[in-house]
Design an enzyme around this catalytic site. Structure first.
Site, PDB file in Angstrom:
ATOM      1  N   ASN A   1     -55.014  13.862 -24.871  1.00 57.45           N
ATOM      2  CA  ASN A   1     -56.477  14.296 -24.628  1.00 57.45           C
ATOM      3  C   ASN A   1     -57.339  13.427 -24.662  1.00 57.45           C
ATOM      4  OD1 ASN A   1     -57.026  17.804 -26.169  1.00 57.45           O
ATOM      5  ND2 ASN A   1     -55.962  17.179 -24.358  1.00 57.45           N
TER       6      ASN A   1
ATOM      7  N   ASN B   1     -62.092  19.547 -28.134  1.00 51.93           N
ATOM      8  CA  ASN B   1     -61.689  20.196 -26.952  1.00 51.93           C
ATOM      9  C   ASN B   1     -60.788  21.371 -27.099  1.00 51.93           C
ATOM     10  OD1 ASN B   1     -58.733  20.073 -25.036  1.00 51.93           O
ATOM     11  ND2 ASN B   1     -60.951  20.549 -24.248  1.00 51.93           N
TER      12      ASN B   1
ATOM     13  N   LEU C   1     -59.159  24.240 -28.839  1.00 52.91           N
ATOM     14  CA  LEU C   1     -58.747  24.584 -30.045  1.00 52.91           C
ATOM     15  C   LEU C   1     -59.489  23.813 -31.081  1.00 52.91           C
ATOM     16  CD1 LEU C   1     -57.169  25.716 -32.508  1.00 52.91           C
ATOM     17  CD2 LEU C   1     -55.388  24.019 -31.759  1.00 52.91           C
TER      18      LEU C   1
ATOM     19  N   HIS D   1     -60.925  23.302 -17.283  1.00 51.54           N
ATOM     20  CA  HIS D   1     -60.640  23.195 -18.456  1.00 51.54           C
ATOM     21  C   HIS D   1     -60.920  21.897 -19.223  1.00 51.54           C
ATOM     22  CE1 HIS D   1     -60.220  24.966 -22.589  1.00 51.54           C
ATOM     23  NE2 HIS D   1     -59.095  24.556 -22.714  1.00 51.54           N
TER      24      HIS D   1
END
Length: 283
Positions: free
Chosen positions: A45, A102, A104, A263
């Site tokens: 991420n 991010n 969750l 997203h």
């Protein structure tokens, strides 16, 4: 070998197993929490932005239990992740920190701010927080994740990756292969099933109907820290209408919407995300 990965990786032993993380930079603490999904990790991420934030902050990219990196623990991944953040901060002596989460990770950061308000200085939620107001509860992205739990195939992985981004250019063969290598890790697959599987979805619906305990998004008025909601206008995993309730009910919240973006804002709108987040953190 990814030399940056090897340089920054760390681990700490807690009373509920080993938590693994990446550490870089110097300055005020900044905790970076990853999302859920197929083959996900904190490193994947945030590796692209870690160097930028580490120029001004002491960054910690925590790997949640149950995603194939830190030791797994039993329970719902949202609550085990929240517990892991508290254990992590206690183990490293971090009294409070700013938090980037991010999806969750945003839900986890938000719950941390609700339950332990003194430990969150500023909060950045990258999509994912709040209820669906105008779209169906099971979004397009979540439906594909549910399909993957029942048929964990490479084809379903590719469908999901393409759903995460506005531009198909983000979904490279390298990304597909990287995610596929860890997609079938038993702990990671169990986490996906416990969040997106058909039985898990039906169980959540029953719990909402049978309990008097309010959902987390009904308690967002308790968040006292300044909060930035960052959203992709074209998010098909957590659609933009989810941002409306947190924008209205979190007392010190502001919303920034990134155009032509899905997203994964920190990947698809990297420069703009870093610029806007740093401006928010440095006020």
């Amino acid at each position: 070998m990814d030399t940056a990965f090897e340089t920054t990786k760390r681990e700490v032993v807690t009373d509920a197993g080993v938590l693994r993380y990446h550490e870089a930079g110097d300055g005020p603490p900044l905790l970076m929490l990853h999302g859920s999904g197929i083959g996900v990790s904190g490193w994947r991420n945030y590796r692209g932005s870690l160097g930028t934030f580490a120029q001004q902050y002491h960054c910690y990219v925590l790997e949640f239990p149950g995603f194939g990196v830190s030791d797994p623990v039993a329970g719902n991944p949202v609550w085990t992740a929240l517990d892991s953040v508290v254990r992590f901060m206690d183990a490293l002596g971090i009294d409070s920190a700013s938090v980037i989460g991010n999806s969750l990770g945003g839900v986890v950061g938000l719950n941390l701010a609700i339950r332990h308000p003194g430990r969150v200085d500023k909060l950045i939620c990258v999509g994912g927080v709040g209820p669906n107001l105008f779209t169906q509860p099971l979004s397009e992205g979540s439906q594909i994740l549910q399909d993957f739990t029942e048929q964990p195939t490479r084809e379903n992985l590719i469908r999901w990756l393409r759903c995460m981004s506005y531009s198909s250019e983000l979904v490279t063969e390298e990304l597909i292969e990287e995610r596929w290598r860890t997609a079938l890790d038993p702990a990671a697959l169990e986490s996906i099933k416990s969040m997106y599987g058909t039985k898990a979805f039906e169980e959540r619906q029953r719990m909402l109907a049978d309990t008097d305990r309010p959902p987390y998004w009904a308690m967002m008025h308790k968040v006292v820290c300044p909060t930035l909601l960052a959203w992709g206008r074209d998010d098909r995993q957590t659609p933009l209408d989810m941002a409306l309730l947190p924008m209205r009910t979190i007392p010190n919240a502001e919303l920034h919407v990134f155009p032509n973006c899905g997203h994964w804002i920190m990947l698809e709108a990297k420069d703009a995300f870093e610029r806007i987040t740093l401006e928010f953190l440095q006020r």
